[in-house]
Design an enzyme around this catalytic site. Structure first.
Site, PDB file in Angstrom:
ATOM      1  N   TYR A 177     -14.753   5.221   7.684  1.00 58.10           N
ATOM      2  CA  TYR A 177     -15.364   3.963   7.244  1.00 58.10           C
ATOM      3  C   TYR A 177     -16.869   3.885   7.551  1.00 58.10           C
ATOM      4  O   TYR A 177     -17.330   2.933   8.173  1.00 58.10           O
ATOM      5  CB  TYR A 177     -14.610   2.769   7.867  1.00 58.10           C
ATOM      6  CG  TYR A 177     -13.273   2.531   7.206  1.00 58.10           C
ATOM      7  CD1 TYR A 177     -13.163   1.683   6.106  1.00 58.10           C
ATOM      8  CD2 TYR A 177     -12.131   3.190   7.644  1.00 58.10           C
ATOM      9  CE1 TYR A 177     -11.948   1.486   5.475  1.00 58.10           C
ATOM     10  CE2 TYR A 177     -10.906   2.990   7.015  1.00 58.10           C
ATOM     11  CZ  TYR A 177     -10.828   2.144   5.932  1.00 58.10           C
ATOM     12  OH  TYR A 177      -9.624   1.948   5.297  1.00 58.10           O
ATOM     13  N   HIS A 194       0.851  -1.194   0.000  1.00 59.35           N
ATOM     14  CA  HIS A 194       0.000   0.000   0.000  1.00 59.35           C
ATOM     15  C   HIS A 194       0.889   1.248   0.000  1.00 59.35           C
ATOM     16  O   HIS A 194       1.916   1.264   0.676  1.00 59.35           O
ATOM     17  CB  HIS A 194      -0.868  -0.027   1.262  1.00 59.35           C
ATOM     18  CG  HIS A 194      -1.904   1.042   1.335  1.00 59.35           C
ATOM     19  ND1 HIS A 194      -1.617   2.336   1.701  1.00 59.35           N
ATOM     20  CD2 HIS A 194      -3.229   1.000   1.076  1.00 59.35           C
ATOM     21  CE1 HIS A 194      -2.742   3.052   1.669  1.00 59.35           C
ATOM     22  NE2 HIS A 194      -3.737   2.260   1.298  1.00 59.35           N
ATOM     23  N   CYS A 209      -3.799   2.430  -4.469  1.00 60.86           N
ATOM     24  CA  CYS A 209      -4.756   3.221  -3.684  1.00 60.86           C
ATOM     25  C   CYS A 209      -4.868   4.597  -4.328  1.00 60.86           C
ATOM     26  O   CYS A 209      -3.958   5.422  -4.212  1.00 60.86           O
ATOM     27  CB  CYS A 209      -4.299   3.324  -2.230  1.00 60.86           C
ATOM     28  SG  CYS A 209      -5.385   4.419  -1.281  1.00 60.86           S
ATOM     29  N   HIS A 223      -7.742   0.178  -4.129  1.00 61.48           N
ATOM     30  CA  HIS A 223      -8.591   1.017  -3.276  1.00 61.48           C
ATOM     31  C   HIS A 223      -9.072   2.167  -4.141  1.00 61.48           C
ATOM     32  O   HIS A 223      -8.251   2.923  -4.658  1.00 61.48           O
ATOM     33  CB  HIS A 223      -7.770   1.631  -2.135  1.00 61.48           C
ATOM     34  CG  HIS A 223      -7.354   0.663  -1.075  1.00 61.48           C
ATOM     35  ND1 HIS A 223      -6.604   1.044   0.014  1.00 61.48           N
ATOM     36  CD2 HIS A 223      -7.611  -0.658  -0.915  1.00 61.48           C
ATOM     37  CE1 HIS A 223      -6.402  -0.015   0.796  1.00 61.48           C
ATOM     38  NE2 HIS A 223      -6.999  -1.051   0.250  1.00 61.48           N
ATOM     39  N   ASP A 258     -12.814   2.747  -1.028  1.00 65.45           N
ATOM     40  CA  ASP A 258     -11.970   3.121   0.102  1.00 65.45           C
ATOM     41  C   ASP A 258     -12.599   4.329   0.774  1.00 65.45           C
ATOM     42  O   ASP A 258     -12.975   5.291   0.096  1.00 65.45           O
ATOM     43  CB  ASP A 258     -10.573   3.444  -0.400  1.00 65.45           C
ATOM     44  CG  ASP A 258      -9.552   3.479   0.721  1.00 65.45           C
ATOM     45  OD1 ASP A 258      -9.832   2.922   1.787  1.00 65.45           O
ATOM     46  OD2 ASP A 258      -8.486   4.085   0.517  1.00 65.45           O
ATOM     47  N   HIS A 259     -12.716   4.281   2.059  1.00 67.70           N
ATOM     48  CA  HIS A 259     -13.286   5.367   2.859  1.00 67.70           C
ATOM     49  C   HIS A 259     -14.635   5.793   2.262  1.00 67.70           C
ATOM     50  O   HIS A 259     -15.155   5.183   1.345  1.00 67.70           O
ATOM     51  CB  HIS A 259     -12.356   6.574   2.945  1.00 67.70           C
ATOM     52  CG  HIS A 259     -10.991   6.217   3.444  1.00 67.70           C
ATOM     53  ND1 HIS A 259     -10.025   7.147   3.665  1.00 67.70           N
ATOM     54  CD2 HIS A 259     -10.447   5.015   3.777  1.00 67.70           C
ATOM     55  CE1 HIS A 259      -8.920   6.535   4.105  1.00 67.70           C
ATOM     56  NE2 HIS A 259      -9.158   5.262   4.173  1.00 67.70           N
TER      57      HIS A 259
HETATM   58  C1  DNO Z   1      -6.548   3.467   5.428  1.00 69.40           C
HETATM   59  C2  DNO Z   1      -5.907   2.291   4.911  1.00 69.40           C
HETATM   60  C3  DNO Z   1      -4.514   2.033   5.439  1.00 69.40           C
HETATM   61  C4  DNO Z   1      -4.055   0.688   4.916  1.00 69.40           C
HETATM   62  C5  DNO Z   1      -2.692   0.281   5.338  1.00 69.40           C
HETATM   63  C6  DNO Z   1      -2.249  -0.915   4.531  1.00 69.40           C
HETATM   64  O1  DNO Z   1      -7.699   3.661   5.285  1.00 69.40           O
HETATM   65  O2  DNO Z   1      -5.943   2.286   3.523  1.00 69.40           O
HETATM   66  O3  DNO Z   1      -4.550   1.984   6.821  1.00 69.40           O
HETATM   67  O4  DNO Z   1      -4.910  -0.303   5.376  1.00 69.40           O
HETATM   68  O5  DNO Z   1      -1.800   1.313   5.188  1.00 69.40           O
HETATM   69  O6  DNO Z   1      -1.184  -1.532   5.152  1.00 69.40           O
END
Ligand code: DNO
Length: 401
Positions: free
Chosen positions: A377, A239, A277, A304, A360-361
Site C-alpha cells: 500500500y 471479496h 478484485c 479493486h 488496489d495495491h
Molecule cells: C488486500 C485486501 C484484502 C481484503 C479483504 C477483504 O489487499 O484486498 O485484505 O481487504 O480480503 O475482506
C-alpha cells in the site's frame, strides 16, 4: 466510477491530507482496532467518519467514508463454533450502526484463517521498483518443511515438491524466518495473524470442515445477514480468495466466477453482492474478468483494480503484482465493462450509477522505496495506478459536445 482510496485509519502513515492530494473522491476504511466478532458501536463509527472528513488542521476534507473494508466475519462464524450465533447478532448490530451513519457498502471475505497471502513482500524488479510476490515453490517449502503439515506434500504436484525440497535445503535460518513471517503474520488489513504453533492449532480445527461444509456455513451466514442488509439498504460485497486456490489444505470457496454465481443464487438479493478484485481473480487463467463484469455486473458493488504477472501455469501458480496496466488482465476492457454496467444502471433508473473502485495495491517506486510503509500500500505506487486507471476511465467516457 468513483475513485476511492484505502486508508488504514490514524496509524496509517499516509494521511487524509495526502490522500486528498491524490484527487480521490472517497475513502475505504475499517475499524481495524476492534476485535473480530465484536459490535462496531455508533460512537466508534462516527469517530472514524469524522477523522475521514477532516484534515489535520481541522478543516473539512470534503471526503467521506464510502466503503467498509472489511467488516470481518469471525472464524467462529466461518467454522460455526463457539460464539458464532452471538457474532452474527453483533454483525447485524454493526450493519445497523453503519446504516445509521450513512455507510452502505460493506466488503468482507470468507477465507478460512489466512487472508491475502504472499511469500515475498519486497520483490525487486528489473527497474529497481519493488512489489509483492507469491512463489509457489517457497510456499510449498514453508508448508512441507517449516510448518511440517501432515499430508502437505500430497497437495502439490511432484515437480513442485521436488523444487521445494531443493529450495528449503538452500535456505539459511534468516531466509526461513522471513518466509515464515511473511506468510503467517498477516498482511495489512488481514484480520488474523498467527505464530507457527497457533497456526497449527487453527489448521486442526479445519480437519472436519470440507469445502461443502464451509460453503454451507457461508450460505447460513448469508441467510442470516442478507435480509437485514436488504432492509437497511446495505450492499454486502464479498471479496475473492487471494490467491484464488486452496492453501495449506484449507477449503477456499470464492475463487472463481462459478463460486460467485453459486453465492448469488443461494441468497438472491441485490444486497448479496461482489467485490470484483481483478488482482485476486486475475491470477487464474480461467477467469475472464471483463466477461465476468458483463455477466454479473449488476451485483458488483465495489471494484479493486490491480494486475498480476503469472509466472507459471497450473492450478497453483507463482505470480507477482504487476503495474496496474501491465500483467494478465486487459484493464481497458475491464474498465469498459464497468462503464457499460454503469450505463445499464442509468438506463434502468438505478441510484447506484457510480461504482466505487480503488487502485488496489501498488508497486513501491521513487520515494516509496525510502519509507517503511504498509506492504502493498505505498503512496506513490498507488497514486501512479490511480492516475493510469482514472486516465482510462476518462478517455473511455469522453464524449465530444
Ligand atoms: C488486500 C485486501 C484484502 C481484503 C479483504 C477483504 O489487499 O484486498 O485484505 O481487504 O480480503 O475482506
Amino acid at each position: 466510477m468513483k475513485q476511492t482510496w484505502r486508508w488504514f485509519g490514524p496509524p496509517d502513515t499516509i494521511s487524509i491530507d495526502d490522500i486528498s492530494q491524490a484527487g480521490v473522491e472517497g475513502i475505504v476504511t475499517a475499524l481495524h482496532h476492534l476485535p473480530n466478532g465484536s459490535v462496531w458501536t455508533l460512537d466508534e463509527i462516527q469517530r472514524r467518519r469524522s477523522e475521514v472528513a477532516h484534515y489535520k488542521n481541522g478543516e473539512p476534507s470534503g471526503l467521506a467514508w464510502d466503503v467498509v473494508e472489511s467488516l470481518p466475519v469471525s472464524e467462529s462464524i466461518k467454522q460455526q463454533t463457539g460464539d458464532w450465533k452471538l457474532h452474527i447478532e453483533n454483525y447485524l448490530t454493526s450493519l445497523t450502526h453503519l446504516a445509521e451513519a450513512g455507510i452502505y457498502t460493506v466488503c468482507y471475505n470468507f477465507m478460512p484463517l489466512l487472508d491475502w497471502t504472499r511469500t515475498d513482500l519486497s520483490y525487486k524488479l528489473g527497474n529497481g521498483a519493488r512489489c509483492m510476490r507469491f512463489d509457489i515453490i517457497d510456499f510449498a517449502a514453508f508448508d512441507i518443511h517449516i510448518l511440517k503439515r501432515q499430508r502437505a506434500a500430497q497437495d502439490y504436484p511432484a515437480a513442485i515438491v521436488e523444487q521445494a525440497n531443493e529450495r528449503f535445503q538452500a535456505m539459511d535460518t534468516v531466509a526461513q524466518q522471513s518466509l515464515e513471517k511473511n506468510i503467517v503474520c498477516g498482511l495489512p488489513g488481514a484480520e488474523e495473524g498467527f505464530s507457527l504453533a497457533s497456526l497449527r492449532e487453527h489448521l486442526a480445527l479445519y480437519d472436519s470442515i470440507s469445502e461443502d461444509k464451509l460453503r454451507q456455513n457461508f450460505i447460513d451466514f448469508l441467510e442470516q445477514v442478507v435480509p437485514t442488509a436488504e432492509k437497511l439498504g446495505i450492499k454486502l460485497c464479498c471479496h475473492p480468495d487471494d490467491p484464488p486456490f486452496s492453501l495449506l489444505g484449507l477449503p477456499r470457496i470464492m475463487s472463481t466466477e462459478a463460486h460467485y454465481t453459486t453465492m448469488m443464487q443461494s441468497v438472491d438479493s441485490y444486497a448479496n453482492g461482489i467485490t470484483l478484485c481483478s488482482g485476486s481473480l486475475g491470477v487464474r487463467a480461467d477467469v475472464d474478468l471483463p466477461a465476468m463484469m458483463n455477466r454479473l455486473g449488476d451485483r458488483v458493488h465495489f471494484v479493486h483494480l490491480r494486475n498480476v504477472t503469472r509466472e507459471s501455469t497450473g492450478e497453483k501458480i507463482s505470480f507477482h503484482e504487476a503495474a496496474h496496466l501491465e500483467g494478465a488482465t486487459d484493464m481497458v476492457a475491464l474498465i469498459q465493462a464497468i462503464l457499460d454496467e454503469e450505463s445499464r444502471r442509468v438506463a434502468a433508473g438505478s441510484s447506484d450509477t457510480s461504482i466505487p473502485f480503488r487502485p488496489d495495491h501498488g508497486q513501491e517506486i521513487l520515494s516509496d522505496l525510502r519509507i517503511a510503509g504498509q506492504p502493498g500500500y505505498p503512496a506513490i505506487g498507488r497514486l501512479k495506478g490511480l492516475a493510469e486507471l482514472r486516465g482510462i476511465a476518462t478517455a473511455l467516457s469522453y464524449k465530444t459536445s
